[in-house]
Design a protein around this motif. Structure first.
Motif, mmCIF file in Angstrom:
data_model
loop_
_atom_site.group_PDB
_atom_site.id
_atom_site.type_symbol
_atom_site.label_atom_id
_atom_site.label_comp_id
_atom_site.label_asym_id
_atom_site.label_seq_id
_atom_site.Cartn_x
_atom_site.Cartn_y
_atom_site.Cartn_z
ATOM 1 N N GLY A 1 4.057 -1.660 1.734
ATOM 2 C CA GLY A 1 3.004 -1.954 1.175
ATOM 3 C C GLY A 1 3.373 -2.957 -0.030
ATOM 4 O O GLY A 1 4.427 -3.205 -0.221
ATOM 5 N N GLY A 2 2.493 -3.177 -0.982
ATOM 6 C CA GLY A 2 2.690 -4.383 -1.867
ATOM 7 C C GLY A 2 3.739 -3.834 -2.702
ATOM 8 O O GLY A 2 4.663 -4.896 -2.935
ATOM 9 N N PHE A 3 3.908 -2.737 -3.390
ATOM 10 C CA PHE A 3 4.863 -2.354 -4.107
ATOM 11 C C PHE A 3 6.213 -2.352 -3.720
ATOM 12 O O PHE A 3 7.134 -2.991 -4.137
ATOM 13 C CB PHE A 3 4.473 -0.975 -4.583
ATOM 14 C CG PHE A 3 5.499 -0.621 -5.939
ATOM 15 C CD1 PHE A 3 5.037 -0.883 -7.009
ATOM 16 C CD2 PHE A 3 6.735 0.133 -5.975
ATOM 17 C CE1 PHE A 3 5.724 -0.576 -8.264
ATOM 18 C CE2 PHE A 3 7.407 0.465 -6.694
ATOM 19 C CZ PHE A 3 7.015 0.149 -8.142
ATOM 20 N N GLN A 4 6.347 -1.816 -2.401
ATOM 21 C CA GLN A 4 7.768 -1.847 -1.942
ATOM 22 C C GLN A 4 8.055 -3.362 -1.434
ATOM 23 O O GLN A 4 9.417 -3.579 -1.812
ATOM 24 C CB GLN A 4 7.944 -1.062 -0.626
ATOM 25 C CG GLN A 4 7.457 0.527 -0.710
ATOM 26 C CD GLN A 4 6.303 1.013 -0.747
ATOM 27 O OE1 GLN A 4 5.374 0.152 -0.979
ATOM 28 N NE2 GLN A 4 5.893 2.237 -0.525
ATOM 29 N N ALA A 5 7.265 -4.024 -1.095
ATOM 30 C CA ALA A 5 7.664 -5.483 -0.526
ATOM 31 C C ALA A 5 8.217 -6.337 -1.899
ATOM 32 O O ALA A 5 8.934 -7.019 -1.712
ATOM 33 C CB ALA A 5 6.477 -6.047 0.235
ATOM 34 N N GLY A 6 7.401 -6.013 -2.937
ATOM 35 C CA GLY A 6 7.610 -6.851 -4.159
ATOM 36 C C GLY A 6 8.878 -6.495 -4.672
ATOM 37 O O GLY A 6 9.855 -7.301 -5.056
ATOM 38 N N VAL A 7 9.427 -5.242 -4.614
ATOM 39 C CA VAL A 7 10.726 -4.779 -4.967
ATOM 40 C C VAL A 7 11.687 -5.169 -4.080
ATOM 41 O O VAL A 7 12.878 -5.651 -4.456
ATOM 42 C CB VAL A 7 10.634 -3.380 -5.244
ATOM 43 C CG1 VAL A 7 12.213 -2.706 -5.405
ATOM 44 C CG2 VAL A 7 9.752 -2.725 -6.304
ATOM 45 N N ILE A 8 11.637 -5.266 -2.715
ATOM 46 C CA ILE A 8 12.722 -5.578 -1.899
ATOM 47 C C ILE A 8 12.825 -7.204 -2.044
ATOM 48 O O ILE A 8 13.988 -7.545 -2.004
ATOM 49 C CB ILE A 8 12.296 -5.418 -0.402
ATOM 50 C CG1 ILE A 8 12.191 -3.771 -0.179
ATOM 51 C CG2 ILE A 8 13.361 -5.892 0.572
ATOM 52 C CD1 ILE A 8 11.777 -3.361 1.084
ATOM 53 N N PHE A 9 11.546 -7.875 -2.298
ATOM 54 C CA PHE A 9 11.873 -9.310 -2.368
ATOM 55 C C PHE A 9 12.550 -9.768 -3.572
ATOM 56 O O PHE A 9 13.536 -10.484 -3.621
ATOM 57 C CB PHE A 9 10.520 -10.026 -2.413
ATOM 58 C CG PHE A 9 10.304 -11.348 -1.983
ATOM 59 C CD1 PHE A 9 10.181 -11.913 -0.966
ATOM 60 C CD2 PHE A 9 10.492 -12.437 -3.142
ATOM 61 C CE1 PHE A 9 10.264 -13.145 -0.589
ATOM 62 C CE2 PHE A 9 10.300 -13.601 -2.740
ATOM 63 C CZ PHE A 9 10.636 -14.146 -1.690
ATOM 64 N N ALA A 10 12.326 -8.987 -4.708
ATOM 65 C CA ALA A 10 12.901 -9.220 -5.911
ATOM 66 C C ALA A 10 14.341 -8.688 -5.895
ATOM 67 O O ALA A 10 15.444 -9.330 -6.406
ATOM 68 C CB ALA A 10 12.358 -8.345 -7.056
ATOM 69 N N ALA A 11 14.681 -7.823 -5.084
ATOM 70 C CA ALA A 11 16.128 -7.332 -4.923
ATOM 71 C C ALA A 11 16.939 -8.373 -4.224
ATOM 72 O O ALA A 11 18.173 -8.380 -4.592
ATOM 73 C CB ALA A 11 16.024 -6.222 -4.173
ATOM 74 N N GLY A 12 16.069 -9.057 -3.029
ATOM 75 C CA GLY A 12 16.929 -10.160 -2.590
ATOM 76 C C GLY A 12 17.222 -11.156 -3.472
ATOM 77 O O GLY A 12 18.553 -11.705 -3.381
ATOM 78 N N ILE A 13 16.453 -11.467 -4.269
ATOM 79 C CA ILE A 13 16.743 -12.655 -5.170
ATOM 80 C C ILE A 13 17.767 -12.017 -6.259
ATOM 81 O O ILE A 13 18.630 -12.781 -6.824
ATOM 82 C CB ILE A 13 15.447 -13.172 -5.773
ATOM 83 C CG1 ILE A 13 14.613 -13.694 -4.884
ATOM 84 C CG2 ILE A 13 15.680 -14.276 -6.978
ATOM 85 C CD1 ILE A 13 13.223 -14.136 -5.282
#
Lengths: 168, 145
Positions: free
Chosen positions: B35-47
C-alpha cells in the motif's frame, strides 16, 4: 531475539547496537510474516531495518560512537519497565487465544469488513483506505507534521550557523 | 564509498528494481500485501541507497530539496482533496462511492488516490529526514563513514 536484546543492552559500542537493532527488526519482520501480517512485516523490514538504521548511522556520524558511563544506577527506570512489562503480561493473559474465531473481536465489525462491499481483494487496504479513511488521513497528517517539525528544528539551526558566520 | 566499484555496479543494477518494486507495491496494494505507506518507504529507501553509494550531492541533483518539500505537502493535499471531491460530487467527506457512476469503481478510484497521497507524503518525509541528518555531517553524509 532475546540474545540480541541482551547484547544490545550490555554493548557499549553504539555502532554494533545500531547494527544489532537492524537485525532485530528483520527477525521481527519474520515473526510478523509467521503471524500472517505481511503488510506490517513489509513496513517493519523497510522502516525498522532499512531507513531507521541508516538514520541512526547518520546520527552516530555526528557524535561519539561509545556510550558514556551512566552517572546514576538505573534502579528506578528498571523498576518502572519491569512493572510495566509485568502489567502487560498480566493483561495479555486475559486475551482470547490466538486465532480463536469465536472471540469477541471477530464478531463486531469484522464480518462487515470481510463481506468486501468495496470489492478490494486485500482487506487490509480496504480497511485502511476506505472504512477507516479518516484514521489514515490523520496518520498521513501526523507523518507530514513530523517532517515539518524536523524541517523547522534543523533549518533554524542552519540559519543560526550562517548568522554566526556573518558575525551577527 | 563513492569509489567502491562493486557497490557502484550493484547499486546501478539494483536501484531501478527497488524503485520498480516500490511502484508494484503501490499499485498492487489492492490485491496483495502493500500500500501507500510501504511503497513510499521502499521508494525512499531506494533513493537513500543511491545517496549512500553516489554521495549526497548527486542524490540532491536527482531529487532536489524543493521537490522533496513539496512532496511532503502534496501527499496530504491529494488525500484531503479526495475527501473534498466526495463533497463536491454530492457525498460525505472521504465518501468514495460518489467518485464514479459505478459505486465500486468509485471506491477503487478513491482508494487509489488516497494511497498515492500516503505514498508521496511518506516518501517525502523519509527523504527529508535523511537529507537533513546526512547534510549536517560531512558533505558526503553517512556514506563517508
Amino acid at each position: 531475539m532475546v540474545a540480541l536484546v541482551i547484547a544490545m543492552v550490555f554493548l557499549r559500542n553504539l555502532l554494533s547496537v545500531v547494527v544489532l537493532s537492524g537485525i532485530y527488526s528483520f527477525l521481527m519482520a519474520t515473526v510478523l510474516v509467521a503471524l500472517d501480517a505481511v503488510d506490517v512485516a513489509m513496513t517493519e523490514a523497510a522502516v525498522g531495518a532499512g531507513v531507521s538504521t541508516v538514520l541512526l548511522l547518520g546520527a552516530l556520524h555526528l557524535c561519539r560512537t561509545d556510550e558514556a558511563r551512566p552517572a546514576h544506577k538505573p534502579w528506578l527506570p528498571l523498576a518502572v519497565s519491569v512493572s510495566t512489562a509485568a502489567l502487560l503480561i498480566y493483561g495479555a493473559m486475559g486475551l482470547p487465544e490466538f486465532s480463536d474465531t469465536q472471540s469477541a473481536i471477530h464478531h463486531h465489525v469484522v464480518p462487515r469488513y470481510l463481506q468486501n462491499e468495496v470489492d478490494v481483494p486485500n482487506v487490509v487496504t480496504a480497511v485502511l483506505a476506505s472504512f477507516r479513511g479518516y484514521d489514515t488521513l490523520g496518520e498521513t497528517t501526523v507523518v507530514f507534521t513530523a517532517g515539518a517539525g524536523i524541517i523547522a528544528l534543523l533549518r533554524r539551526r542552519q540559519r543560526n550557523g550562517t548568522g554566526d558566520a556573518r558575525g551577527q | 564509498m563513492v569509489n567502491d566499484l562493486v557497490l557502484r555496479v550493484v547499486g546501478k543494477l539494483l536501484i531501478p528494481f527497488i524503485l520498480l518494486f516500490a511502484l508494484y507495491v503501490q499499485f498492487h496494494g489492492d490485491f496483495g500485501p502493500g500500500g501507500g505507506f510501504q511503497a513510499g518507504v521502499i521508494f525512499a529507501a531506494g533513493i537513500v541507497f543511491y545517496a549512500l553509494i553516489f554521495g549526497l550531492v548527486n542524490a540532491r541533483k536527482v531529487v532536489p530539496d524543493w521537490f522533496v518539500e513539496s512532496m511532503l505537502a502534496c501527499g496530504v493535499l491529494i488525500y484531503a482533496g479526495v475527501g473534498f471531491a466526495g463533497i463536491v460530487l454530492g457525498g460525505n467527506y472521504l465518501d468514495y462511492f460518489v467518485l464514479d457512476s459505478d459505486p465500486l469503481h468509485g471506491q477503487h478510484r478513491g482508494i487509489f488516490w488516497v494511497e498515492v497521497g500516503v505514498a508521496i507524503t511518506v516518501c517525502g518525509v523519509m527523504l527529508k529526514i535523511f537529507y537533513m541528518f546526512a547534510s549536517r555531517g560531512h558533505a558526503d553524509g553517512p556514506g563517508g563513514v
